[in-house]
Design a protein around this motif. Structure first.
Motif, PDB file in Angstrom:
ATOM      1  N   TYR B  58      85.698 -17.068  67.491  1.00  0.00           N
ATOM      2  CA  TYR B  58      85.112 -16.112  67.506  1.00  0.00           C
ATOM      3  C   TYR B  58      84.226 -15.593  66.597  1.00  0.00           C
ATOM      4  CZ  TYR B  58      84.200 -11.131  68.190  1.00  0.00           C
ATOM      5  OH  TYR B  58      83.589  -9.727  68.279  1.00  0.00           O
ATOM      6  N   SER B  60      81.284 -13.079  64.695  1.00  0.00           N
ATOM      7  CA  SER B  60      80.635 -11.794  64.843  1.00  0.00           C
ATOM      8  C   SER B  60      79.734 -11.515  63.717  1.00  0.00           C
ATOM      9  CB  SER B  60      81.522 -10.552  65.296  1.00  0.00           C
ATOM     10  OG  SER B  60      81.058  -9.398  65.188  1.00  0.00           O
TER      11      SER B  60
ATOM     12  N   ASN C  69      80.138 -16.200  72.013  1.00  0.00           N
ATOM     13  CA  ASN C  69      81.394 -15.668  72.256  1.00  0.00           C
ATOM     14  C   ASN C  69      82.078 -15.810  73.406  1.00  0.00           C
ATOM     15  OD1 ASN C  69      81.982 -15.158  69.171  1.00  0.00           O
ATOM     16  ND2 ASN C  69      80.869 -13.332  69.295  1.00  0.00           N
TER      17      ASN C  69
END
Lengths: 277, 277, 277, 277
Positions: B58, B60, C69
């Motif tokens: 993940y 971000s 993601n």
């Protein structure tokens, strides 16, 4: 696989061409008619000449149709020369550093199409860059490498010649890897004074490219059209696909052709042929 | 310039270590005490082993402290082995492809620190990659190149040896460019079974690195601490900076040291020295 | 104007339904066939029941087709009960707080369609909320208000009855403002045990809604289909539009109908009629 | 809990104040000295008057220090009147609709501070809005509601009076809920011609607020400072915290004070007292 536009003419609010044209570039982001894909929703980019030093660039990973900041900028920035691009990613990530136009100093560069099997060719193409330019590659698109190859081959001195040499190098590298149909697409370039555009494919039909007709001719055809009456002889548009269906307003650029647009509405065409390396 | 953590032990909800530790990695994103910067707000990354094939990643671009999705994942994903990283960018763009950990097959890799004057060395370092790996570079960080150099030098067969060879190559390339202090930092690696970590700097003190003590010793020191009582002998943490100030819980890893953590809470240390190219 | 899906059955890797179905929800984000729009690129949302307490929610403003993601989560999270939604915004901003599904405690809620002239009705509808729920409205969609109205009217005790009362209130408020065709769409709800879905429009045809047939019947029809042979009698899908064109696999839900799906593959239908306020 | 600035004066490139000041607003996003938090990394917003109709607004969820588009805009947009804001969220989500400044027609509005226990008061405050303005609330911050309350109470006719009535209403609503210390902070407003700012807290010390001194006085104090020599008597800055430590350049605005800045460098102060409802 992307749509783009370039404006050279009187200063206009950018929204006039992005949002307020019947089938402007933002409409094309959602409903492209001539592109390889209908949807070009993998980011937006725009470069304009105006305030401050050199061109400004706005790169966004949001689809153009829903980007609130883009709507704001378009409604408040006026420019006599700008380029815009909506992206349909084919493999490389959706990130700002992959949005067109790419910039170096005064130069902007954008592209619709692809370098075939780029992953296979990427190393050799990056080795062919001027080593000084190598660290300037911040993203992972083929286009960014093509731009820096063109800079390596003299884009700033001779844009069309440099592109002929650049595509020649790419075709040679592709050949050496057994890759067919190395180059596909259209390219747009500006230095803040003029615009250059190229339509070319190694094999098959290249992506579409159009130029707006002479303003006087358009006004003659559509005497009632208010918008056209506001146009001046300086105004020229180069686009991936026409903003409207009006006959006589758009001329298709022939395959293997380079276009130069200079201030004053001057549009010149010439054959385009990659130069043997 | 980044903070990271790695967990190997009993399966835990990720939030327990990211959010519910007094000075966990998310707190460090805003209030790092030992890092080169207080704020590590230029993106977050996490890789974990669990459901599906290979590790999940993940990445971000939102700061860790405000990322709603991260909070969700942390509260609902349980893993016996995961790595997390908060980034303070030093030059390269804030984009998902620049977030750690990087992944190839079963392998995860992260880093705190830098390769000195990376822009100057980037071309030579990328030329030193196995050509097959060249197109796998999707971002623009030094770390991604280091990881692929390590893969080139046998990371999958001998992680610490491969890192010694990799840093040797980097130091040699730096020398050839007159760049001082080529390597700075700590590195974390996992294959889903074990963890490896390295603390090293060519010159000066390397970034900090700590390992949690043996669980039994911690429990003996803090018999009233409920959380520690839930720990099992399998549990080990490797961190850029301790999650708490409790004496006896954290051991600093010495400079020029490599650490191996294996299932069962086994932690081994060995000297780390870049190998001459 | 959005597409959604809900799964109740054996635990599956989410990607199997999101990405690996011929016309799964991610394909529908780009190429919806039955939706009001072809493109549903204004954000993605997913809620699943599994690890941790209550449902997890992932909300993203990136189009589903390009969200790295999402691909990771889908490939590594397994769940016996999850809902996913691709959004085509009609007025309200593209932001995570406008992504479906909405959540409260154990409950998830999503919607395809609209409340007509919502801006005009918004104040009265928000006044009709349980005042305790008022500050729980974090976004600006009609759906979030509908969900909290349903909670106000007993969703947690009687989901279908609460939705009948909720739509009754909305139609009454619309009437009082002279707004025609107040409610349009389909709604999906779960508490982590069962699924409920409603297809309804005040006037005109409501958006489409389909349920998968009984697994045994599907297997009988397609004895060679490996995937169907892996299905168990527990498995049911509710979708805005079918994932495939295979005859006999999908049953259209009739207009003004509510569906209940319980564990064991039980699917019950009943007429749905908004209750007078 | 946020930092902001407002410029009224000669047209300047925005970067001069955002990036090129020693402790400008972007530096404050990472290293605030006087704010409730050091880090203001939960989004950036800017509104400026210039090209096009009304003010332009740029809202970004990226931290100001790392936002490439912000750097571009700042380097290419020139404006005689603009406001900028870096946000430290306290509860409400990081989303563009929560970024300041808020806009209606020609008006911009921003805020540093909070309405105490806003969740508890939100319903009553939104009910106190002109019902026409209710659907204009797109985000979930207290500030957006305060702005629309001020519009309800005549901001466009009498900015300071409207703010006094607005804060009076807020304090009355807070009282009725038993909430102490209803209002905390500083507010900035513009209509494109003038600037207004207020420093006020119901109890305790309000957040800091400063105005730049008269240009002539500054130039007298620092005759060698090139930048100050370029200043004109028209130039005024209102800021949450000074951009530099230079004595004599910044005047603290007293508590419970409203400031009006008009073209020509005119700065007037007056006591500010919330009006009983």
């Amino acid at each position: 696989m992307c749509r783009w536009m370039a404006w050279l003419g009187q200063p206009v609010l950018i929204e006039e061409l992005l949002f307020d044209s019947p089938h402007g570039i933002v409409d094309q982001s959602l409903h492209s008619r001539m592109g390889a894909e209908t949807t070009n929703g993998d980011g937006f980019g725009m470069g304009w000449y105006g305030g401050g030093d050199g061109p400004a660039v706005y790169h966004s990973v949001a689809p153009a149709w829903g980007d609130a900041n883009l709507r704001e900028l378009a409604a408040h920035v006026e420019s006599p020369l700008f380029l815009a691009h909506v992206r349909a990613a084919i493999g490389s990530p959706v990130q700002q550093t992959n949005c067109h136009p790419f910039r170096r100093d005064n130069w902007l560069f954008l592209h619709n199409g692809y370098i075939a099997e780029f992953a296979k060719l990427r190393r050799d193409l990056m080795l062919a860059l001027d080593p000084e330019l190598f660290p300037e590659i911040h993203g992972s698109t083929d286009t960014e490498v093509v731009f820096h190859l063109a800079l390596t081959h003299g884009l700033e001195q001779d844009p069309i010649g440099a592109l002929e040499r650049t595509l020649g190098v790419i075709e040679a590298v592709a050949d050496s890897h057994g890759v067919q149909g190395a180059v596909q697409g259209t390219f747009g370039v500006s230095d803040g004074e003029s615009l250059w555009a190229v339509r070319y494919a190694t094999i098959d039909r290249p992506r579409t490219l159009f130029a707006s007709a002479e303003v006087e001719a358009i006004q003659h055809l559509y005497p009632e059209n208010e918008r056209f009456q506001r146009a001046t002889p300086d105004d020229r548009l180069i686009v991936s696909e026409p903003f409207s269906d009006l006959p006589g307003v758009w001329h298709e650029i022939a395959e293997s052709t380079a276009v130069t647009v200079r201030r004053g509405g001057v549009l010149e065409q010439q054959p385009f042929r990659p130069a043997a390396a």
